[in-house]
Design an enzyme around this catalytic site. Structure first.
Site, short mmCIF file in Angstrom:
data_model
loop_
_atom_site.label_atom_id
_atom_site.label_comp_id
_atom_site.label_asym_id
_atom_site.label_seq_id
_atom_site.Cartn_x
_atom_site.Cartn_y
_atom_site.Cartn_z
N LYS A 165 -6.49 -3.43 -35.00
CA LYS A 165 -5.07 -3.75 -34.92
C LYS A 165 -4.90 -5.16 -34.36
O LYS A 165 -5.69 -5.61 -33.52
CB LYS A 165 -4.38 -2.71 -34.04
CG LYS A 165 -2.88 -2.83 -33.90
CD LYS A 165 -2.36 -1.68 -33.05
CE LYS A 165 -0.87 -1.75 -32.81
NZ LYS A 165 -0.39 -0.62 -31.98
N SER A 209 3.62 1.29 -33.64
CA SER A 209 3.31 -0.07 -34.02
C SER A 209 2.00 -0.21 -34.79
O SER A 209 1.70 -1.26 -35.33
CB SER A 209 3.24 -0.95 -32.75
OG SER A 209 2.23 -0.49 -31.87
N SER A 243 2.90 5.03 -30.84
CA SER A 243 2.43 4.06 -31.83
C SER A 243 1.14 4.42 -32.55
O SER A 243 0.75 3.73 -33.48
CB SER A 243 2.28 2.68 -31.18
OG SER A 243 3.54 2.17 -30.81
#
Length: 476
Positions: A76, A153, A177
């Site tokens: 990520k 996210s 997330s």
């Protein structure tokens, strides 16, 4: 399609077994993953930084003999520091930040597991959303319906795994997330116990103890095996999670006994829940009863109205600090350099005093005590994964003028996740149902430090109601 046509038939441990047995090389596995990124990323916009040569060089140099040797992996674009490689945090303001000089401990452990890092995935600005629509890279789309959100996210990670580009990818969870995007994209998402994975050496905790690192995966066993590779304290950690009794992978397939399972559809903030989520929750409760567990409806006796305000106090104050953390700018951003919700949340954070922050910390601890009392009577709590189906892109736009309405929508969409960031408990979402062509998830929550219980039950549910098929309708 390349030589390794069966690539998508395997989870990460399955790919590693093929490599270990000499049936396929790490290079061939990597090229199969790259081929799928190149074919599908244009449809979902999950991968924002390609590190193909970095990965090829790692293979050529020789991979550690870990349990995931030769398996491709994506990081990520937030938290996971990779030496010499930029990390933008999904923000235009941080896009020119110099790359870190050293790997984070988490990334080091991923490498030691034999994983082959070949790119970064999209995330929202500073991780402040449960969708993935940053102005820097544009929106990540749901592989099941490109008009809808992939969650956030960790939306890029979930879309990449959901689109079968690879079987698992790095993710983080500060208020849902990992779990929200996993629920949106039809895969497994575990938020481990607070401090199960270290933030060393760059931080002691994230978002006042709310945030954790782990992954989104296709299978329960991959989540367990990966946690075995990364779990454990780092040097100087301010606190640590209770050590497991044995490797987490050994819990997958182990007899959980007759668990005391409670289920609730009552969101802590009172948000309404759509019929599809209610139906899948009831079906899962019935499935658990059919597996021999004791199942009953029960709402935790906790201060539900305190959950969102407590989180927001911690998040807003931390946003002020995060916005001031550009390693070379020497200043916080101007209003036009970040997205409106980021700016407004930071401005609200400036109004939070030290006593407000301490009271929020104490409220989070109080919620943890209340849930501990609940788990003295119940081994597992089942909740809906999300209150509504993944909304259309733009509904959670971080360029909204009304920041209060923005945060109201966030917790109307995902009211069941944030509580367990505050309490630090492990929570796992599984894609156990479908509606309107989209996956529908259920969340499993266990007592602090009890990931083992979740892995045992989740493996039972995976065997009873497999979710690997059908796959999203993406062109190769």
């Amino acid at each position: 399609m390349g030589a390794f046509a069966d690539y998508e038939q395997y989870d990460a441990l399955g790919l590693a077994a093929l490599v270990r047995q000499g049936k396929v090389t790490p290079a061939a596995v990597l090229e199969a993953a790259i081929e799928r990124v190149e074919a599908r990323n244009g449809q979902v916009n999950a991968v924002v930084l390609r590190l193909y040569d970095h990965a090829r060089q790692a293979i050529a140099a020789g991979l550690p003999d870990g349990p995931f040797r030769g398996v491709p992996y994506l990081l990520k674009d937030l938290t996971a520091s990779l030496a010499g490689v930029p990390m933008t945090r999904g923000s235009r303001f941080f896009a020119d930040a110099p790359p870190p000089a050293a790997d984070s401990e988490h990334v080091h452990r991923l490498k030691q597991a034999g994983l082959v890092i070949f790119g970064r995935t999209n995330t929202c600005e500073l991780g402040l959303s449960l969708t993935c629509e940053p102005r820097l890279y544009g929106p990540t789309r749901n592989p099941w319906d490109p008009a809808r959100i992939s969650g956030g996210s960790s939306g890029g990670a979930a879309a990449a795994v959901g689109a079968r580009m690879l079987p698992m990818a790095h993710a983080t969870d500060g208020f849902g997330s990992i779990r929200a995007p996993a629920a949106c994209c039809g895969i497994v998402g575990l938020k481990p116990t607070r401090a199960r994975n270290t933030f060393a050496p760059y931080a002691g905790e994230g978002l006042g103890g709310c945030s954790v690192e782990h992954a989104v995966t296709l299978s329960v066993r991959d989540s367990a095996a990966l946690l075995d590779c990364t779990a454990g304290p780092g040097a100087g950690d301010p606190y640590v999670a209770p050590p497991p009794a044995r490797p987490f992978l050994e819990e997958v397939g182990a007899d959980p006994g007759r668990l005391r399972i409670a289920w609730t559809a009552a969101a802590p903030n009172g948000a309404p829940v759509e019929p599809a989520s209610l139906r899948v929750l009831r079906e899962t409760a019935d499935l658990c009863a059919g597996l021999g567990h004791r199942v009953e409806g029960a709402n935790p006796e906790m201060d539900g109205p305190a959950v969102v305000p407590t989180f927001f106090t911690l998040a807003a104050a931390n946003t002020v600090v995060n916005l001031a953390s550009h390693p070379t700018a020497g200043r916080s951003p101007r209003q036009d350099e970040v997205e409106r919700v980021t700016w407004a949340t930071g401005e609200m954070g400036k109004l939070i005093g030290a006593t407000d922050y301490v009271r929020a910390t104490q409220a989070a601890h109080r919620l943890g005590r209340q849930m501990a009392a609940f788990h003295a009577r119940h081994d597992v709590l089942l909740t809906p994964g999300l209150a509504i189906l993944p909304p259309r892109l733009g509904w959670l736009d971080m360029m909204m003028e009304d920041v209060e309405e923005y945060w109201r929508r966030v917790f109307a969409f995902s009211p069941f996740t944030v509580c367990f960031n505050l309490t630090g408990q492990p929570a796992l979402v599984l894609p156990l149902g479908r509606a309107e062509g989209l996956p529908v998830a259920v969340q499993l929550v266990a007592a602090y430090g009890r990931e083992a219980t979740l892995f045992r039950l989740a493996a039972q549910l995976e065997a009873a109601r497999p979710w690997r098929e059908p796959r999203p309708p993406l062109a190769f």
